[in-house]
Every structure is written in structure tokens, then in C-alpha cells.
Design an enzyme around this catalytic site. Structure first.
Site, mmCIF file in Angstrom:
data_model
loop_
_atom_site.group_PDB
_atom_site.id
_atom_site.type_symbol
_atom_site.label_atom_id
_atom_site.label_comp_id
_atom_site.label_asym_id
_atom_site.label_seq_id
_atom_site.Cartn_x
_atom_site.Cartn_y
_atom_site.Cartn_z
ATOM 1 C CE LYS A 163 -3.291 2.480 2.621
ATOM 2 N NZ LYS A 163 -4.342 2.636 3.801
ATOM 3 C CD GLU A 194 9.001 -6.235 7.339
ATOM 4 O OE1 GLU A 194 8.575 -5.121 6.889
ATOM 5 O OE2 GLU A 194 8.879 -6.396 8.649
ATOM 6 N N GLY A 201 -5.066 -1.575 4.720
ATOM 7 C CA GLY A 201 -4.249 -2.858 4.247
ATOM 8 C C GLY A 201 -4.756 -4.352 4.706
ATOM 9 N NE ARG A 202 -6.991 -3.750 10.478
ATOM 10 C CZ ARG A 202 -6.199 -2.606 10.797
ATOM 11 N NH1 ARG A 202 -5.035 -2.359 10.247
ATOM 12 N NH2 ARG A 202 -6.754 -1.632 11.498
ATOM 13 C CD GLU A 223 -2.341 -4.380 11.332
ATOM 14 O OE1 GLU A 223 -2.914 -4.227 10.084
ATOM 15 O OE2 GLU A 223 -1.088 -4.493 11.406
ATOM 16 C CG HIS A 243 -5.326 -36.179 15.582
ATOM 17 N ND1 HIS A 243 -5.550 -37.429 16.035
ATOM 18 C CD2 HIS A 243 -6.234 -35.795 14.233
ATOM 19 C CE1 HIS A 243 -6.574 -37.882 15.006
ATOM 20 N NE2 HIS A 243 -7.145 -37.188 14.277
ATOM 21 C CE LYS A 301 5.820 -1.050 10.247
ATOM 22 N NZ LYS A 301 4.703 -0.307 9.446
HETATM 23 O O1 F6P Z 1 3.060 -2.826 9.851
HETATM 24 C C1 F6P Z 1 1.747 -3.146 9.480
HETATM 25 C C2 F6P Z 1 1.254 -2.874 8.249
HETATM 26 O O2 F6P Z 1 1.134 -1.386 7.983
HETATM 27 C C3 F6P Z 1 -0.024 -3.503 7.925
HETATM 28 O O3 F6P Z 1 -1.289 -2.768 8.330
HETATM 29 C C4 F6P Z 1 -0.073 -3.600 6.506
HETATM 30 O O4 F6P Z 1 -1.088 -4.673 5.932
HETATM 31 C C5 F6P Z 1 1.509 -4.061 6.137
HETATM 32 O O5 F6P Z 1 2.027 -3.064 7.166
HETATM 33 C C6 F6P Z 1 1.788 -4.068 4.868
HETATM 34 O O6 F6P Z 1 1.878 -2.548 4.693
HETATM 35 P P1 F6P Z 1 2.048 -2.206 3.024
HETATM 36 O O7 F6P Z 1 1.102 -2.611 2.189
HETATM 37 O O8 F6P Z 1 2.071 -0.485 3.179
HETATM 38 O O9 F6P Z 1 3.477 -2.422 2.608
#
Ligand code: F6P
Length: 512
Positions: A197, A203, A254-255, A340, A371, A480
Site C-alpha cells: 500500500k 520487508e 491494508g487488512r 490489528e 490431534h 519498526k
Molecule cells: O506494519 C503493519 C502494516 O502497516 C499492515 O497494516 C499492512 O497490511 C502491512 O504493514 C503492509 O503494509 P504495506 O502494504 O504498506 O506494505
């Protein structure tokens, strides 16, 4: 304007009294014996999803009291504000309009037109990729909402996925994950989707840069053909060197984003029509949530049940048990959606809460969980409401399996409720353990869409009653910031200002 705080309402006090009088000692077996119509009263068919709530620790009176709480906390006004595009995500000053992503085109609404123009372009691209036999692998690089939704849905709909293409999901900063995928793919046969987003997430940007470097090292030339971006930050994607970008908007959390361009892997897997069916299923649930009277509104009933369990029974977790292996990533997806969204300790105005919010969600597909941890669910000291998700029609033809799968789901729910009092000591099952049972006719794009929207609105309901902002996520920020400081210290060895534990671990990790 602030809505009334739930714990200061008359309904809250009535619920406390009700819990003391009849809630704490509520017995499911007695409730069924006394009310032959209990199953009918507490089950309902919503769009694509049948839900049996009757094995929960509620009766009509408790549901009425919970509905009074919903009314006093102005749930309907809050819901209507969301559907009217009000900025209900007040801490980020944003509207919350993921529902618009699945609504039919409305030519009078500029946002709706933009949604459908992007959707059409994205689905046309998905169809081109589907028709391009040279592309054998699709690698989605994204994390959180830019990973869990598409990953879960591609798995859930795997029986409908296009043959000849493999889908990979790389989320973790841990290079083992990307390295393992890169070993399996060829540069000229791979489409990398950089899903973010913000297009700033550590990452995702680290993985995307490494993927691009690998691609050129492998002799890959046409970055434009082999990389596409899914983001609200179109300019950053362009600077990264990506020519093909599908955008979305800051009013999509995002979610809540798998319905947007973030859903491209799903569209490649199941095709344009499949993706439109997914949206249609979710839209049907949106309409149910928006228009059904509260007492027959399934997301509302479920969200209020969650409030009853968390705030009055004091249950701390809920276990998700999908009896369908294709739903194996659903618990992880729901963890982000619910925890979240509703894992908050202050209300929307920033005032500390004197009551509990999001429970812990966890789970594994059945029958595997049986199990492993079902021992604790049946005989442990905590009561954990369990959510069974069963699908009537299987997507395979193997003789006998599906009946046994469904029999196990039913048996577990039955055992949790009934217990077995005739055997003492270690063999005793106290029973009276609550569960909800969902039935889908088949696992299709439409039924999956409806199920996910049901969960979204249920989370909305409990969050609205609690008066929190379910659409921000400030709690992810501190870690972060600290990680970027510690990354420098790992390189330099600098320890000044660190607590003794972090400093000791830093020395340990730098050794050798
Ligand atoms: O760190 C949490 C978050 O902001 C989530 O809410 C989001 O889905 C995810 O990181 C990834 O964010 P982006 O889509 O901006 O890379």
C-alpha cells in the site's frame, strides 16, 4: 462526535446483572432441553453463509440485551457513517470504503468510477498473464495485508486455479524465504508482483530490490514485463522502475485490501470472472450488514456475541477451525483482520479503556487440530469458543473422505457441548463449551467473498461497540523504529543507551 462509551451505558449494566444472574451458570444442555426451537432461533442463513449460533452461551434475552447495547452505542449510525464515506478512521483522518471495491459501478460517484476503471484494467492484465504460457510463476512480494489476503484466497480457491502456473508468496525480511523461491523459478518465466500500500515497507522493499537484482543477474532484461506494482504510491513504484502499476486509495486499509489491486494474484489464479464473483459475494454480505434488522443481521449477532464473551465471560481467545484444507491460511488472515483492527487499549478519542478488547485468534484446519490442541479445548482449564467452518460439497471425488471430515466437525462441536459425565477423573468431559458452526454450500469465489466480508463486519461491530478506531494500527510503529536503530548497532556494535538485555543479546548475535 463521540458515541456513548459502552461501559457507561445502561445496557452494559444490565448485561453485567444478567451475567451474574444467569450468564455465568448458563448450561447449553439445559437450554436445548428447555427450548425445542433453540436451533431455529439461533441459526440463520445469510448470503452464502449459514451460521448456527445455538451452541453458544446465549439465549433470546441475552441477545436482546446485547442488541440494546448496540443501539445505545449507536452501532447503526457508525455503520451508516462508514457506508456514507465519513472519515471514521479518525486517528488517520481517513474514510473507510473497502466495501466500495465490491459495489457495482456508480457513474455518479468519482471514487466508484476510479475503482471500476482500475478493476477493469487489472482484470484485463490478469487475463493477459493467464494467456501468457511463458509465465509459469507468479511471485507476490508483500507483507501483512499485502500478503495474507491474496495468499489465503489463492489457497482457498486452489481447485479453480489455472493449471500451469505456480503462485509463491514472499513476505518475510528473512532472506531464506525469498532465496527458497528464487531457487524454484526462472527469470524469463516469472512475474513479480510488488504489493505494498505504502511502497515503503522495509520487508517488501528489501525483497523487491533483491528480486530485481536477481532478475538482472540472471540475464532478465524486460523489467517492465516481469514486474508489476500494486500500491497507492504510484510515484514510488515508478521510481523503482516498474512501468505496470495498479493503484488503490488511502481509504482501503491494508487488512481490507484483497478486494483491490492487491487481489491481482487471486485474479490471475481464478480469472476475471472468478474475481468478480468474489467481489459479488462480499457485496451481498455488505448489503445484508447494511440493511438487515439488527436481530437478523449475522455480522451484528456475531460481533455482539464476541463482546459478550470477551467482556462478560472474560474469554481471552477464540479458536478458528476450518474443516477444509484449502482454508489453511484463514486463521492467519483473521488474526490480522481482528487483532490489528481491535487490539486497542484506548478509545477513538485516545482515552484509556477499562474493559477488554480483541481476543487472541488462533487455529489450524480440522481434523489436524484435533490431534494437537483439541485436548485443551475439551479438558483444559480455559474455555475457548471454537468456530467451525464446514463446506457441504467437496472439490474432489475421493470416496468417503468428505463424510468423515464433516462427521468430525460435527462430532467435535457436539463433544464440546455435551461432554461426558459418566466417566470420572481423567476421562471426564465437563462439556458446556461453546462453538459456532458455519456452513458454506461449496467453497466458491462468491461464498469465500461473503465469508470474509462477514468477518470484516463482525470485527466492525465489536470495534464500534467498544468505541475504538478499528482502522488504524499505531501499535506496529514502535518496533519498526527500534529495528532501524538496532540494525545500525548490529553493524557497528554500539551499545550505549541500550538496556542490559538487548545489549547482551546484541553481543551474542554479533559474536564470531
Ligand atoms: O506494519 C503493519 C502494516 O502497516 C499492515 O497494516 C499492512 O497490511 C502491512 O504493514 C503492509 O503494509 P504495506 O502494504 O504498506 O506494505
Amino acid at each position: 462526535m463521540a458515541r456513548p462509551r459502552c461501559d457507561r451505558t445502561a445496557a452494559w449494566r444490565q448485561l453485567q446483572e444478567r451475567f451474574r444472574a444467569s450468564g455465568a451458570g448458563f448450561d447449553l444442555r439445559t437450554a436445548f432441553a428447555q427450548d425445542p426451537a433453540r436451533f431455529d432461533a439461533l441459526s440463520q442463513q445469510a448470503p452464502h453463509v449459514f451460521a448456527d449460533l445455538s451452541k453458544n452461551l446465549v439465549d433470546a434475552g441475552t441477545e436482546q440485551a446485547l442488541l440494546a447495547l448496540a443501539r445505545e452505542t449507536q452501532l447503526e449510525a457508525h455503520r451508516d457513517a462508514m457506508f456514507a464515506g465519513a472519515r471514521i478512521n479518525n486517528t488517520e483522518d481517513r474514510a473507510v470504503k473497502h466495501w466500495l471495491l465490491r459495489a457495482p459501478r456508480d457513474g455518479a460517484d468519482a471514487d466508484s468510477v476510479a475503482v471500476h476503471d482500475t478493476l477493469d484494467a487489472m482484470l484485463a492484465f490478469a487475463e493477459r498473464v493467464r494467456g501468457d504460457a511463458a509465465i509459469t510463476d507468479v511471485v507476490n512480494i508483500g507483507i501483512g495485508g499485502s500478503d495474507l489476503g491474496p495468499q489465503m484466497a489463492v489457497a482457498a480457491l486452489e481447485s479453480l486455479a489455472i493449471p500451469g502456473k505456480r503462485f509463491h508468496f514472499v513476505s518475510n525480511i528473512d532472506g531464506h524465504e525469498l532465496a527458497a523461491v528464487l531457487k524454484k523459478v526462472r527469470a524469463d518465466g516469472t512475474l513479480f508482483l510488488v504489493a505494498s500500500k505504502t511502497f515503503t515497507t522495509l520487508e517488501t522493499m528489501t525483497n523487491a530490490r533483491s528480486a530485481r537484482a536477481w532478475f538482472t543477474q540472471q540475464g532478465g532484461k524486460d523489467v517492465a514485463r516481469h514486474f508489476a506494482a500494486l500500491t497507492t504510491n504510484v510515484e514510488a513504484a515508478r521510481q523503482f522502475g516498474i512501468a505496470t502499476t495498479f493503484g488503490f486509495w488511502d481509504w482501503v486499509g491494508g487488512r481490507y485490501s484483497l478486494w483491490s489491486a492487491i487481489g491481482l494474484p487471486i485474479a490471475i489464479a481464478i480469472g476475471a470472472q472468478g474475481f468478480r464473483d468474489l467481489l459479488a459475494g462480499a457485496h451481498a454480505m455488505d448489503e445484508h450488514f447494511r440493511t438487515a434488522p439488527l436481530e437478523r443481521n449475522l455480522p451484528v449477532r456475531l460481533g455482539l456475541l464476541d463482546v459478550w464473551y470477551r467482556n462478560f465471560h472474560g474469554f481471552t481467545s477464540r479458536s478458528i477451525a476450518p474443516y477444509h484444507s484449502a482454508l489453511r491460511r484463514l486463521p492467519a488472515y483473521l488474526q490480522q483482520l481482528e487483532m490489528e483492527s481491535n487490539g486497542k487499549g484506548v478509545d477513538a478519542q485516545g482515552q484509556p479503556l477499562a474493559f477488554a478488547t480483541s481476543p487472541v485468534l488462533w487455529g489450524e484446519p480440522g481434523t489436524n487440530g484435533q490431534h494437537a490442541y483439541f485436548q485443551m479445548l475439551h479438558q483444559g482449564t480455559d474455555r475457548v469458543p471454537v468456530e467451525f467452518i464446514a463446506v457441504r460439497a467437496p472439490a474432489h471425488e475421493l470416496e468417503g473422505h468428505h463424510e468423515l471430515l464433516l462427521a468430525n466437525a460435527l462430532a467435535q462441536a457436539q463433544a464440546l457441548m455435551q461432554g461426558r459425565a459418566d466417566a470420572g477423573g481423567h476421562r471426564n468431559f465437563a462439556g458446556n463449551r461453546p462453538s459456532t458452526f458455519f456452513v458454506l454450500e461449496a467453497l466458491t469465489p462468491a461464498s469465500l467473498g461473503a465469508l470474509l466480508a462477514l468477518y470484516e463486519h463482525r470485527v466492525f461491530t465489536s470495534g464500534a461497540v467498544w468505541g475504538i478506531d478499528s482502522f488504524d494500527q499505531w501499535g506496529v510503529e514502535l518496533g519498526k523504529v527500534l529495528a532501524s536503530d538496532i540494525a545500525q548497532r548490529l553493524r557497528s556494535g554500539a551499545q550505549e543507551g541500550l538496556d542490559a538485555s538487548t545489549a547482551g543479546l546484541l553481543r551474542r548475535l554479533r559474536r564470531g
